[in-house]
Structures are given as C-alpha cells and as structure tokens.
Design a protein around this motif. Structure first.
Motif, PDB file in Angstrom:
ATOM      1  N   ASN A  60      10.088  10.899  -2.410  1.00 16.67           N
ATOM      2  CA  ASN A  60       9.662   9.725  -2.563  1.00 16.67           C
ATOM      3  C   ASN A  60      10.808   8.707  -2.718  1.00 16.67           C
ATOM      4  OD1 ASN A  60       7.211  10.566  -1.939  1.00 16.67           O
ATOM      5  ND2 ASN A  60       6.459  10.207  -4.142  1.00 16.67           N
ATOM      6  N   LYS A  61      11.806   9.046  -3.712  1.00 14.00           N
ATOM      7  CA  LYS A  61      13.056   8.197  -4.028  1.00 14.00           C
ATOM      8  C   LYS A  61      13.987   7.944  -2.721  1.00 14.00           C
ATOM      9  CE  LYS A  61      12.312   7.253  -8.186  1.00 14.00           C
ATOM     10  NZ  LYS A  61      12.085   5.896  -8.683  1.00 14.00           N
ATOM     11  N   ILE A  62      14.170   9.036  -2.050  1.00 15.13           N
ATOM     12  CA  ILE A  62      14.772   8.828  -0.769  1.00 15.13           C
ATOM     13  C   ILE A  62      14.204   8.015   0.115  1.00 15.13           C
ATOM     14  CG2 ILE A  62      15.617  10.139   1.227  1.00 15.13           C
ATOM     15  CD1 ILE A  62      15.935  12.597  -0.452  1.00 15.13           C
ATOM     16  N   LEU A  63      13.018   8.155   0.337  1.00 23.67           N
ATOM     17  CA  LEU A  63      12.145   7.308   1.345  1.00 23.67           C
ATOM     18  C   LEU A  63      12.089   5.814   0.938  1.00 23.67           C
ATOM     19  CD1 LEU A  63       9.425   9.659   2.517  1.00 23.67           C
ATOM     20  CD2 LEU A  63      11.783   9.286   3.548  1.00 23.67           C
ATOM     21  N   PHE A 273      -0.950  -3.001   7.821  1.00 22.25           N
ATOM     22  CA  PHE A 273      -1.447  -3.227   6.683  1.00 22.25           C
ATOM     23  C   PHE A 273      -1.178  -2.216   5.564  1.00 22.25           C
ATOM     24  CE2 PHE A 273      -3.260  -6.218   9.426  1.00 22.25           C
ATOM     25  CZ  PHE A 273      -3.579  -7.526   8.724  1.00 22.25           C
ATOM     26  N   VAL A 274      -0.399  -2.514   4.455  1.00 19.44           N
ATOM     27  CA  VAL A 274       0.214  -1.555   3.534  1.00 19.44           C
ATOM     28  C   VAL A 274      -0.082  -2.129   2.050  1.00 19.44           C
ATOM     29  CG1 VAL A 274       1.708  -0.551   5.087  1.00 19.44           C
ATOM     30  CG2 VAL A 274       2.472  -2.415   3.658  1.00 19.44           C
ATOM     31  N   LYS A 275      -0.363  -1.011   1.459  1.00 18.19           N
ATOM     32  CA  LYS A 275      -0.349  -1.181  -0.105  1.00 18.19           C
ATOM     33  C   LYS A 275       0.919  -0.485  -0.791  1.00 18.19           C
ATOM     34  CE  LYS A 275      -5.275  -1.556  -1.039  1.00 18.19           C
ATOM     35  NZ  LYS A 275      -6.242  -0.876  -1.757  1.00 18.19           N
ATOM     36  N   THR A 276       1.441  -0.909  -1.879  1.00 14.79           N
ATOM     37  CA  THR A 276       2.793  -0.185  -2.679  1.00 14.79           C
ATOM     38  C   THR A 276       2.435   0.453  -3.725  1.00 14.79           C
ATOM     39  OG1 THR A 276       3.849  -2.457  -1.715  1.00 14.79           O
ATOM     40  CG2 THR A 276       5.088  -1.107  -3.112  1.00 14.79           C
ATOM     41  N   PRO A 277       3.137   1.778  -3.509  1.00 12.28           N
ATOM     42  CA  PRO A 277       3.011   2.764  -4.690  1.00 12.28           C
ATOM     43  C   PRO A 277       3.689   1.938  -5.920  1.00 12.28           C
ATOM     44  CG  PRO A 277       3.848   3.942  -2.849  1.00 12.28           C
ATOM     45  CD  PRO A 277       3.810   2.302  -2.648  1.00 12.28           C
ATOM     46  N   GLU A 296       0.392   9.964  -3.257  1.00 13.96           N
ATOM     47  CA  GLU A 296       1.357   8.779  -2.847  1.00 13.96           C
ATOM     48  C   GLU A 296       2.274   8.931  -2.114  1.00 13.96           C
ATOM     49  OE1 GLU A 296       2.652   6.869  -6.414  1.00 13.96           O
ATOM     50  OE2 GLU A 296       0.640   6.000  -6.966  1.00 13.96           O
ATOM     51  N   SER A 297       3.024  10.518  -2.231  1.00 12.49           N
ATOM     52  CA  SER A 297       3.772  10.782  -1.301  1.00 12.49           C
ATOM     53  C   SER A 297       3.152  11.009   0.330  1.00 12.49           C
ATOM     54  CB  SER A 297       4.371  12.305  -1.674  1.00 12.49           C
ATOM     55  OG  SER A 297       4.961  12.798  -0.686  1.00 12.49           O
ATOM     56  N   PHE A 298       2.142  11.346   0.215  1.00 12.95           N
ATOM     57  CA  PHE A 298       1.632  11.069   1.714  1.00 12.95           C
ATOM     58  C   PHE A 298       1.437   9.720   2.379  1.00 12.95           C
ATOM     59  CE2 PHE A 298      -1.961  10.224   4.591  1.00 12.95           C
ATOM     60  CZ  PHE A 298      -1.774  11.239   5.608  1.00 12.95           C
TER      61      PHE A 298
END
Length: 469
Positions: A60-63, A273-277, A296-298
């Motif tokens: 997740n941190k990398i992405l 259209f997106v939401k932010t973790p 959240e990773s997915f």
C-alpha cells in the motif's frame, strides 16, 4: 526531473513471500517513481489473499507514492517465461530492471540508480551490480570475490546481479530465451555483447540471500562454474573470431507504442470516481470478511490497475484521463498523482454525476465515466465505447452483473433531472438508466458484463480476472 524511467520486474515463486516482504520494504525507500511488475506461477487471488499484514502495508505504501504503477502477471513455469511475460506489460520506459526476490537494495544502490536516470539513456549500454550477500561467513566472501572477478575479467554476468537493461534493446534481441535449461540471464548477457552492446558495473554491491549455498556449497559452486563456462565459451569464441555485430537497437519501437487516435477521440475525457483510503470509508461490506487493511488494499490495487489501463488508452486512443475524488483533502493526495484531479460536487450520486458531466462537456466532446471497482476493464472496452459514439450513437452503457453499470459514455447533453431520477445502488439501476437514455437519443450497449466488488463472492470473481493475460 529524471530524464529516464524504470520498470522493476520481480519474478517469485509461492512460498517466497518472506523475501518479497523485505524487498517491498526496500522499494518503499526508492527516491524516484517506478513501475513495479510482479510475476509468479500463482494467481493474483492466491497472492493477495495470502499477503500478511506487513506485506499488505508495504505494498500500500509503495502504491500510494506519487507516480508509482503496479502490475501482476501469472506466468510460468520457468524464470525466463515469468520475466518475459512481465516485460511485455512494461510501460514505455527506458530501462527494465530484473531483480531477484531475495535481493536487498541499499540506499547507495538507489542513489546510483537515481544518478543514472538523471542522464539520457543509451540503448547500447546495460548495467549490473557487483554481487554481495546478506548472509555472513567466509564462504560468501569467497563466492562474491570470484563472482566479481569473473564479471570484470571474463564478462560472465548473472541475473542475481540485478540486470538493468535498456527496454528497446531487450525486445530487439528477442528477450530471454525460454527453451534453455539454465542460464537464460547469462545467455542474454552474451547476446547483448555480440550485438555490439556494452555492460557497465555500478560501484555498490547488491546483496542476495545466498540461500542455495548450504552444506554442499562447494560442490554447487564447481557445478555452476562448469555450466557457466560451458555456456560462455561458444560466445567467447565467436566474439574473438568475428567480433561484435552492429545492431541498430533503436530500430524496434517500444511495445504498445502507436500513434494517437484522430482529433475526435483526442477530445474525450475519461473520469474515474474514487474515494481515498483514510479519508473516506470504503469497501465496508468487503472489509467485514477480508479485514479493513486487505479491503483497502484491493481498492488501491484496483485503482492502480485502472490507471495502468488508462495510461495505455491515453497513448493508443488519445483520451484524457481524470480522477474524480470525493474529498477536498485528497486533491493533492499522492495516490491520485498520475492524472489531473477533479473534485466531486456535494449532494447525492445523481447530482455529482450531473455536475461532472456538465462541467466537462464545456471542454470535451465525449465523456466516459468509470467506477473504481472494475479493474478487469480493458482498453478494448474503451475502444468499443468510442467506436459506438463515432458511428452515431449518443450514449454507450456497460452493465454490471449486480444490475448497475460500470461504464457510461456520452456525447449529447443530459438534463440534471435525468441523472437525479435514477435510483442508484439497486438491482434495476442499469435498466432504468438505459431506458432514460433511450428517450434522449441512440444508445449502444457493451458486449461484456462485469462484476464490481462489494462482497467476497464478487471479489473472487473479479480478482481472478484482474490480472489475467
């Protein structure tokens, strides 16, 4: 700004996730953006479900880092097959960096790479790292000493030295040979030399685990020395007798390169259209079964997969991609740095869709809306939508298996009342929307029906399609 870009390719086998976790930790410290491609015989579903908390957190941190891209390919058996399959998915960067899963990348390694990427790339020069070991002991000192002398004096370079190869040259020479029983990396090294290429060494060693050198390490060393010379001697003889053949490495175009589409397609906006973790709740139903971090990773992986598809569409079709974020705080979030960002308006979904459509119609002739949870979407799906609009349709709709829709494309104006009259997130959303669109103009329907992801069942269906090539 760097003049060159890099794709990092990591082949691995089931059971090597421990090494992958350490490598991911090192990748988090990379001072520049990159495309990461993992290649394994196991499916992405098995890999994702098997990720522990540490591995999930690191990925997740990398992405989330600005500019980073991610792909996964199921391929095999054979390391050459895995690496070639990954290379074919690489974006149009300058270098392919083949890194073994048990390698450790130091701060000095990153600095040397950064310094190289600040320069214009040369298709006739490839790079490798001196060999070091994470394990300690005299045997590892002896092995690394021989390996580095072998490289300098004899040009015998191997894949555990993290080969950095110009992308065009890699494809120009036919990639790694997949029918060899061993030494596909060493074979490529010599083919590159015979084609007029040159190998240069970085100064700082890259460390590997040395897991193969156990009790019978000396016997294994002599076996590998024998096989190495057996493979190298014919190349050495050919080089001494005939010299290097001059090949124009620039002759081949990067895989996936093509001209932009016509000016009509260049006036198309594609909005995701997106939401932010961390800023909005997301995938709450999925999180109940998989856990919040994995859900959240997915979501992040799904967005990155869609981003990779839109980058290809940007090159091939000339479309202009946008993220439409739900939170004002996310306008400069690193996760959305790949494309320009638009802020969704307030109100219900119908009002937000209307506002975005009306706003973009002032600038673009054609608008495509996508959700963030259909990562199996392909460039061909977008081509189909654009072709329908070019042939005279006013709208194009792709249905989701739960009764909604995953893609909307339009070129004709739509009143706010139409958008707000549709009941969203119900089983008849797609059909109600289609009926309303047909009253406004000519509608075409996508050939494929896709599942979006809200439940574990849908997750299983989608994740199997997500990285299927």
């Amino acid at each position: 700004m760097l003049k060159s870009s890099i794709t990092i390719i990591v082949p691995f086998l089931p059971g090597e996730e421990g090494y992958l976790s350490s490598l991911f930790y090192d990748l988090r410290n990379c001072p520049f953006s990159f495309q990461l491609i993992l290649s394994s015989p196991q499916s992405f579903k098995s890999f994702h479900l098997g990720m522990n908390e540490e591995l999930t957190h690191s990925l997740n941190k990398i992405l989330e880092k600005a500019g980073n891209q991610f792909q996964y390919v199921q391929a095999g058996p054979g390391r050459a097959v895995q690496m070639n399959a990954a290379a074919k998915l690489s974006s149009n960067g300058n270098y392919l960096w083949f890194v073994h899963v048990d390698s450790r990348i130091s701060e000095n390694n990153w600095q040397e790479l950064h310094d190289l990427l600040q320069k214009d790339s040369s298709s006739k020069t490839a790079w490798y790292f001196p060999l070091g070991f994470s394990s300690h002991g005299n045997r590892f000192k002896l092995i690394s000493f021989w390996a580095n002398i072998r490289c300098k004096l004899l040009g015998m370079i191997y894949g555990d030295q993290a080969l950095l190869i110009p992308r065009k040259s890699f494809f120009r020479l036919g990639s790694f040979l997949e029918d060899l029983t061993y030494g596909e990396d060493h074979d490529f090294v010599w083919r590159f030399v015979l084609a007029g290429g040159k190998w240069k060494s970085f100064s700082e060693a890259i460390c590997t685990a040395g897991r193969a050198y156990g009790r019978n390490w000396l016997k294994l060393c002599f076996k590998r020395i024998y096989l190495g010379f057996k493979q190298a001697l014919p190349f050495m003889g050919q080089f001494l007798l005939k010299g290097a053949e001059t090949i124009d490495f620039e002759e081949i175009l990067s895989v996936g390169e093509s001209d932009l589409a016509d000016s009509n397609q260049a006036k198309t906006a594609v909005v995701v259209f997106v939401k932010t973790p961390g800023l909005s709740s997301l995938k709450t139903r999925l999180a109940k079964d998989l856990g919040k971090m994995k859900a959240e990773s997915f979501h992040v992986l799904s967005c990155k997969k869609i981003e990779a598809t839109l980058l290809q569409a940007q090159i091939k079709l000339g479309v202009s991609p946008y993220w439409a974020v739900a939170e004002e705080q996310a306008l400069e979030h690193s996760l959305w740095s790949g494309f320009p960002v638009k802020l969704q308006s307030s109100g219900g979904l119908g009002e937000r869709l209307h506002h975005m459509y009306a706003h973009l119609k002032q600038e673009f002739e054609q608008i495509i809306f996508l959700g963030a949870d259909t990562p199996q979407l392909s460039v061909q799906d977008l081509e189909e939508a654009l072709a329908a609009l070019q042939k005279g349709c006013d709208f194009h709709l792709g249905y989701a298996s739960d009764g909604g829709y995953y893609l909307f494309a339009g070129k004709s104006p739509l009143d706010k009342s139409l958008w707000t009259s549709i009941p969203y997130s119900v089983s008849e959303t797609g059909q109600r929307f289609a009926k309303a669109l047909k009253e406004q103009g000519r509608l075409s329907e996508a050939k494929k029906v896709y599942s979006d992801v809200d439940t574990v069942k849908e997750y299983s269906e989608v994740v199997d399609q997500m990285y299927r090539f």
